[in-house]
Design a protein around this motif. Structure first.
Motif, PDB file in Angstrom:
ATOM      1  N   THR A  36       3.570 -23.023  11.580  1.00 39.20           N
ATOM      2  CA  THR A  36       3.959 -23.469  10.596  1.00 39.20           C
ATOM      3  C   THR A  36       3.331 -22.050   9.780  1.00 39.20           C
ATOM      4  OG1 THR A  36       3.590 -25.897  11.779  1.00 39.20           O
ATOM      5  CG2 THR A  36       3.755 -25.871   8.768  1.00 39.20           C
ATOM      6  N   SER A  65       9.875 -28.007  -1.773  1.00 39.48           N
ATOM      7  CA  SER A  65       8.571 -28.030  -1.274  1.00 39.48           C
ATOM      8  C   SER A  65       7.606 -29.613  -1.855  1.00 39.48           C
ATOM      9  CB  SER A  65       7.895 -27.178  -0.960  1.00 39.48           C
ATOM     10  OG  SER A  65       7.443 -26.892  -2.628  1.00 39.48           O
ATOM     11  N   ARG A  82       1.826 -27.629   7.162  1.00 33.35           N
ATOM     12  CA  ARG A  82       2.904 -27.365   6.259  1.00 33.35           C
ATOM     13  C   ARG A  82       2.133 -26.207   6.282  1.00 33.35           C
ATOM     14  NH1 ARG A  82       2.311 -27.349   0.694  1.00 33.35           N
ATOM     15  NH2 ARG A  82       4.754 -26.471   0.133  1.00 33.35           N
ATOM     16  N   SER A  83       3.505 -25.216   5.500  1.00 33.53           N
ATOM     17  CA  SER A  83       2.796 -23.686   5.044  1.00 33.53           C
ATOM     18  C   SER A  83       1.585 -24.392   3.693  1.00 33.53           C
ATOM     19  CB  SER A  83       3.575 -22.685   4.149  1.00 33.53           C
ATOM     20  OG  SER A  83       4.637 -23.471   2.845  1.00 33.53           O
ATOM     21  N   GLY A 137       3.308 -19.987   7.114  1.00 28.30           N
ATOM     22  CA  GLY A 137       4.184 -19.369   5.614  1.00 28.30           C
ATOM     23  C   GLY A 137       4.086 -17.874   5.778  1.00 28.30           C
ATOM     24  N   SER A 138       4.876 -17.520   4.963  1.00 30.32           N
ATOM     25  CA  SER A 138       4.660 -16.120   4.622  1.00 30.32           C
ATOM     26  C   SER A 138       3.842 -15.015   4.243  1.00 30.32           C
ATOM     27  CB  SER A 138       6.080 -15.542   4.437  1.00 30.32           C
ATOM     28  OG  SER A 138       6.607 -16.432   2.254  1.00 30.32           O
ATOM     29  N   SER A 139       3.176 -16.443   3.069  1.00 27.21           N
ATOM     30  CA  SER A 139       1.581 -16.143   1.935  1.00 27.21           C
ATOM     31  C   SER A 139       0.411 -14.824   2.939  1.00 27.21           C
ATOM     32  CB  SER A 139       0.890 -17.491   1.268  1.00 27.21           C
ATOM     33  OG  SER A 139       0.576 -17.973   2.954  1.00 27.21           O
TER      34      SER A 139
END
Length: 687
Positions: free
Chosen positions: A623, A667, A559-560, A625-627
């Motif tokens: 996987t 989440s 996951r992120s 994320g946008s962080s």
């Protein structure tokens, strides 16, 4: 001056240099440990220094295994001129205080060092012995310091070893040949603290290399040392096929370049290791190391240096003993042993002198006509070869296992772990309270797996207790006591709010028990239907997959990388977060034990967990994320239970509302144990 015990943090610590220098003074007794190994232990929180007046006068170096919650003491070292000042006691006291949640402290020490009085004075007791791998085959005593937890759980440990093959560059170093650095690096594999963690093996290619040693005296010296390694004899036809695949890969990478005899010898080491069912080949040869990518890509063999083995022994061991990715890629079929076919199985499953040939076949035949209803179940691989045999029958509320055998196979250890968990689930389905394995000739792989799976050795074989309670420590202890009375065994009484590590071990040993008033946290994780299908077959695939061996015992989910207070060990509920329409299809489908949480680069995590299967490299990369961190979180989990009754979104909301608890579902999130209990019991509701 007072003695201070301080943690050594790693690269930037001013204490690291003096600690390494002190260890180097006593390599004769401690064995060689390279500077990277000191740094690795420090980074993992496993290095303490005793300091007096600014001088490092002693240190303790130890491992903190993720899968077995004890402290593995590798070095306890005090400078000779500072002994008899209580420094060792201070170091052990600090370890006890910092890791009181673990089961105990374990150490290995050569008997001929005459230090039994010291260990006893520190509170340790002898817990067995083993034979060292040095040229004198010394006796190593195992010393154990209990940290006050129930004996039932301190005994639940696996004796499985990481088995690695060595090439001639390492073997020669083990025998003292080569440069001083080569000898040191190789002989680090024989350090006493590694004695119960790894076993060194050789394949036929090493015999050829020893034969080619020019000097007769050195050749004889090396031949004498072969007896200290486990000999492996992989199938020659399989080796030829694998070697051809490796040669083709090398030629594809370097077209038109002739394959040198030395390269072919390197590839044969890889082929033989692969066909022996092992995954780690240790070398100091740059030519063999250069073939590492091809060895892994074609043969799934990790070509590593001795230093990598000592630094990552736990990770390498787990990748060897449990390989669900390979399991999923192999076809297996189950069948009943038909009368008259027992003789066919002798070559695969006879185990010892008292159970050879006709004795094995006759004992198996007798069970077909016994008054009890014995289920004689055989597992074959895709080639039709028998790979596992179990024979079981119910006796009241005990599932008795008369035969539990695994045949020599690349996936033997993986199969043993799957079969043991299947037997536990089978027992639970039949309302059994215990599984008793009474096979006196149980295969070695099954014995090792049983030790890590909550089976306790007793006079009748191996027994696991099944406590089917999701509740408080009092409720669990009451049921366990009742079961123990029927088995003639005194069961421990559990306390509420036990540490997570002890609660997790208790839940493994007394599976399917859930200790709700412990400090073990619970989480709920949203998972998309695609991955719940891939991992758990829920929702089911359009074309049902073969489930002869059930769901793999261990998996990884990505996951992120955003942190949500994750901690391990823990429990995790799986919530399918998307439905076909509206709320339809959104549901909690099961539970797993959360064993490890790691955040790192996608490719690093893929390499680390590739043996657990399902995800491809591209899947892991996707996987992120946008962080903006470019990193991914891996959740390694085990022993999944799919709920007989999925808990729908509406029912889940109602349960949370009744308890007046928040229900975070967007989440991975922590939930209260009361909500976990309500959802778990709902998933197992029978009316």
């Amino acid at each position: 001056m007072a003695i201070e015990v301080l943690p050594v943090s790693g690269e930037g610590s001013e204490l690291m240099g003096p600690v390494i220098a002190l260890g180097d003074r006593y390599t004769k007794h401690l064995g060689l440990l390279t500077p990277p190994a000191y740094h690795k232990h420090a980074g993992d929180g496993g290095l303490l220094a005793a300091v007096q007046d600014g001088e490092v006068v002693g240190y303790a170096l130890f491992g903190l295994p993720k899968r077995n919650p004890y402290v593995r003491l590798a070095h306890l070292c005090v400078a000779g001129e500072h002994r008899k000042k209580g420094i060792a006691q201070r170091l052990i006291k600090t370890i006890r205080e910092q890791h009181a949640h673990r089961l105990g402290i374990r150490a290995k020490c050569r008997r001929d060092y005459g230090l039994s009085g010291m260990w006893a004075g520190l509170g340790f007791v002898p817990k067995g012995e083993s034979v060292g791998r040095g040229k004198d085959r010394e006796i190593l005593d195992t010393w154990w310091l209990d940290l006050g937890h129930e004996d039932l759980f301190t005994e639940a440990q696996s004796e499985a070893l990481l088995v690695v093959t060595v090439d001639h560059s390492v073997f020669a170093g083990l025998r003292g040949a080569g440069s001083e650095q080569a000898v040191k690096e190789s002989q680090a594999l024989e350090a006493g603290w590694l004695a119960d963690l790894i076993e060194l093996a050789h394949t036929p290619q090493l015999l050829h290399a020893v034969r080619d040693v020019e000097k007769a005296e050195e050749r004889r010296h090396q031949r004498a040392g072969l007896a200290g390694l486990r000999p492996l004899s992989p199938d020659t036809a399989a080796v030829s096929v694998r070697l051809a695949e490796l040669v083709a890969a090398v030629r594809k990478e370097s077209p038109g370049v002739p394959l040198a005899a030395e390269q072919r010898a390197h590839l044969r080491y890889v082929a033989e290791t692969s066909c022996a069912g092992l995954q780690v080949l240790v070398t100091r040869d740059p030519g063999l190391a250069a073939l590492a990518d091809i060895a892994w890509g074609v043969a799934r063999v990790k070509v590593v240096s001795p230093a990598v083995v000592t630094l990552h022994v736990d990770e390498l061991h787990q990748a060897q003993v449990y390989r669900p990715a390979d399991l999923m890629g192999t076809a297996f079929s189950a069948e009943t042993v038909t009368p008259g076919s027992e003789g066919e199985l002798v070559a695969f499953f006879d185990q010892a002198d008292g159970d050879r040939g006709s004795a094995f076949a006759e004992r198996l035949k007798r069970l077909a006509t016994d008054g009890a209803l014995w289920h004689r179940e055989l597992l074959r691989d895709g080639a039709g070869r028998p790979v596992a045999l179990n024979v079981w029958a119910m006796d009241g509320r005990t599932l008795n296992v008369a035969f539990l055998r695994t045949a020599s196979h690349p996936l033997e250890e993986t199969l043993a772990r799957q079969l043991l968990f299947m037997l536990k689930k089978l027992a639970r389905e039949r309302s059994a309270q215990a599984v008793r394995i009474a096979d006196p000739y149980m295969s070695a792989a099954a014995k090792a797996a049983a030790g890590s799976d909550g089976f306790i050795a007793d006079e009748s074989g191996f027994t696991a207790v099944l406590v089917d309670v999701c509740g408080s420590a009092d409720a669990v202890s009451a049921v366990a006591s009742e079961i123990g009375s029927g088995l003639g065994r005194v069961m421990p009484t559990l306390d509420s709010q036990v540490p997570p590590e002890i609660a997790s071990v208790a839940e493994r040993v007394w599976w399917p028990m859930k200790l709700i008033d412990s400090a073990l946290p619970s989480f709920i994780a949203p998972i998309k239907p695609r991955w719940s299908t891939e991992l758990f077959d829920v929702p089911a695939m359009l074309v049902p997959r073969a489930d002869v061996l059930g769901i793999s015992r261990e998996h990884v989910y990505y996951r992120s990388s955003g942190r949500r207070g994750e901690s391990v060990p823990a429990r995790i509920l799986w919530y399918v977060s998307e439905g076909t329409s509206g709320q339809q299809g959104k549901m909690v489908i099961g539970y797993s034990r959360l064993d490890e949480v790691v955040v790192d680069e996608p490719d690093t995590l893929f390499t680390k967990f590739e043996h657990l299967g399902v995800y491809g490299r591209a899947d892991v990369r996707a996987t992120v994320g946008s962080s903006g961190s470019g990193k991914v979180m891996a959740l390694r989990f085990s022993d999944t239970e799919i709920f007989p009754v999925p808990v729908t979104h509406s029912r889940l909301t109602a349960l949370a509302g009744k308890l007046r608890l928040p229900l975070p579902l967007t989440s991975l999130s922590k939930i209260g144990n009361a909500l976990f209990q309500a959802v778990y019991e709902e998933g197992h509701r029978t009316t």
